[in-house]
Scaffold this active site. Structure first.
Site, mmCIF file in Angstrom:
data_model
loop_
_atom_site.group_PDB
_atom_site.id
_atom_site.type_symbol
_atom_site.label_atom_id
_atom_site.label_comp_id
_atom_site.label_asym_id
_atom_site.label_seq_id
_atom_site.Cartn_x
_atom_site.Cartn_y
_atom_site.Cartn_z
ATOM 1 N N GLY A 1 -5.468 -4.497 2.507
ATOM 2 C CA GLY A 1 -5.814 -3.206 1.924
ATOM 3 C C GLY A 1 -4.740 -2.741 0.952
ATOM 4 O O GLY A 1 -3.548 -2.880 1.221
ATOM 5 N N ARG B 1 -9.583 -10.122 0.726
ATOM 6 C CA ARG B 1 -9.551 -10.662 2.084
ATOM 7 C C ARG B 1 -9.769 -12.168 1.996
ATOM 8 O O ARG B 1 -10.587 -12.647 1.205
ATOM 9 C CB ARG B 1 -10.652 -10.038 2.940
ATOM 10 N N ASP C 1 -0.012 -6.583 8.464
ATOM 11 C CA ASP C 1 0.152 -7.564 9.533
ATOM 12 C C ASP C 1 -0.483 -8.911 9.199
ATOM 13 O O ASP C 1 0.156 -9.966 9.323
ATOM 14 C CB ASP C 1 -0.456 -7.008 10.826
ATOM 15 N N GLY C 2 -1.741 -8.908 8.756
ATOM 16 C CA GLY C 2 -2.407 -10.167 8.432
ATOM 17 C C GLY C 2 -1.733 -10.900 7.292
ATOM 18 O O GLY C 2 -1.631 -12.135 7.297
ATOM 19 N N THR D 1 1.207 -0.835 3.338
ATOM 20 C CA THR D 1 0.020 -0.389 4.064
ATOM 21 C C THR D 1 0.152 1.095 4.343
ATOM 22 O O THR D 1 1.228 1.562 4.743
ATOM 23 C CB THR D 1 -0.161 -1.142 5.397
ATOM 24 N N ASP E 1 -1.118 2.706 6.730
ATOM 25 C CA ASP E 1 -1.178 3.013 8.166
ATOM 26 C C ASP E 1 0.191 3.171 8.818
ATOM 27 O O ASP E 1 0.285 3.667 9.942
ATOM 28 C CB ASP E 1 -1.955 1.925 8.913
ATOM 29 N N ASP F 1 2.038 0.847 10.092
ATOM 30 C CA ASP F 1 1.894 0.124 11.361
ATOM 31 C C ASP F 1 2.646 -1.197 11.411
ATOM 32 O O ASP F 1 2.271 -2.099 12.167
ATOM 33 C CB ASP F 1 0.411 -0.126 11.655
ATOM 34 N N ARG G 1 -6.332 2.230 12.224
ATOM 35 C CA ARG G 1 -7.094 1.423 13.186
ATOM 36 C C ARG G 1 -6.367 1.293 14.513
ATOM 37 O O ARG G 1 -6.908 1.608 15.572
ATOM 38 C CB ARG G 1 -7.369 0.029 12.594
#
Length: 322
Positions: free
Chosen positions: A11, A72, A103-104, A127, A129, A131, A173
């Site tokens: 993202g 993606r 993370d990915g 990101t 987030d 996270d 998420r």
């Protein structure tokens, strides 16, 4: 080290362009050639790689999104597929890869470092987030936070005018930092996060108590990873008869010109990534902790035991929303 590559993956987040700019210009300053990989790991497989010059990153620091684009690429999890991408780096004699993402994206960088020892990989946390372990803040978080605050400030005007309870669904998420920080910033009555178990009956009781003492409206902040705004409204209706509205802020949280904080953070982390490559580091993510630049091995970043959550901020938000 003579050549490195940089890509953005997953993202998008405001500040990614500033990070690419920092990587590119820091590398060129150190007489290193830089190659941009377009469309993330998919572009690495498709050999969509071009050399970047100083001018390639001009007029980008203030732009949201990523001029390298993102995509993606679930097939990159396959070792045979990754070989193709690695070969596209090898044929250009690229020795280092900077991956800007979440993370990915970090996991893809880790696999490359494991399967191709001559290519060093560094992760840069991009990101909204917030996270990623190993960094107090991720690139894009501050901008997204301010977007939410601005939106909720406007929503509150309507909530007050119509004496309604507004449920605001924000991104997040597995990490509720956006909801947490935004909830504290806008004075939300309740913040619902993946990290904390919340009884909706208690939320309803809190709103009802506020109404009884004269409150005309309420703001409930919900992280999407916990429940949807609509689901929250439905659950509340079981315990209290109030006029509710749901606002899902969606992808506006990812867009917009990066804040000053995100531009500075992206520049510092991007520059630090190049410094780590020059020092021989690999399979680490850069970060900032207590305003100091850091690097953390991917294995530690992926360890769920290291997951951060600011309980003190959550407790403060509860105390201030009585």
């Amino acid at each position: 080290m003579k050549k490195i590559a940089v890509l953005t993956s997953g993202g998008d987040s405001p500040g990614m362009n500033a990070a690419v700019r920092a990587v590119t210009r820091k590398a060129i300053y150190n007489n290193i050639e830089v190659y941009g990989v377009y469309q993330g790991y998919q572009g690495l497989l498709n050999d969509n790689i071009e050399k970047l010059e100083l001018g390639s990153v001009g007029d980008t620091i203030q732009r949201g999104g990523t001029f390298l684009y993102s995509a993606r690429c679930p097939e990159f999890k396959d070792a045979d597929v990754r070989k193709k991408g690695i070969e596209n780096l090898r044929k250009r004699d690229i020795e280092g890869l900077v991956v800007i993402g979440g993370d990915g994206s970090y996991r893809g960088a880790q696999r490359i470092s494991e399967e191709c020892k001559e290519i060093q990989t560094i992760g840069v946390p991009g990101t909204i987030d917030n996270d990623i372990n190993g960094s107090d803040f991720t690139i894009g978080f501050d901008t997204a936070l301010n977007t939410i605050i601005d939106s909720v400030d406007k929503i509150r005007d309507t909530a007050s005018s119509h004496a309604r309870t507004f449920i605001i669904e924000v991104m997040g998420r597995d990490c509720g930092d956006l909801a947490l920080w935004a909830g504290l910033s806008v004075g939300a009555e309740t913040i619902i996060l993946p990290e904390v178990n919340v009884d909706i009956k208690d939320v309803a009781e809190k709103i009802d108590n506020g109404i009884k003492r004269g409150k005309k409206h309420s703001i409930v902040m919900v992280a999407e990873g916990c429940m949807s705004g609509e689901a929250c409204a439905k659950e509340l209706s079981k315990y209290i008869n109030i006029d509710t509205r749901v606002s899902v802020l969606g992808h506006i949280q990812r867009g917009g010109s990066p804040s000053g904080a995100d531009r500075v953070l992206a520049s510092r982390l991007g520059g630090h990534a190049v410094e780590l490559l020059l020092s021989g580091k690999t399979a680490v993510g850069v970060g900032i902790m207590n305003n100091e630049l850091t690097d953390t091995p991917f294995d530690e970043i992926f360890n769920a035991k290291n997951q951060k959550f600011e309980h003190s901020i959550y407790n403060l938000a509860k105390e201030l929303s009585i």
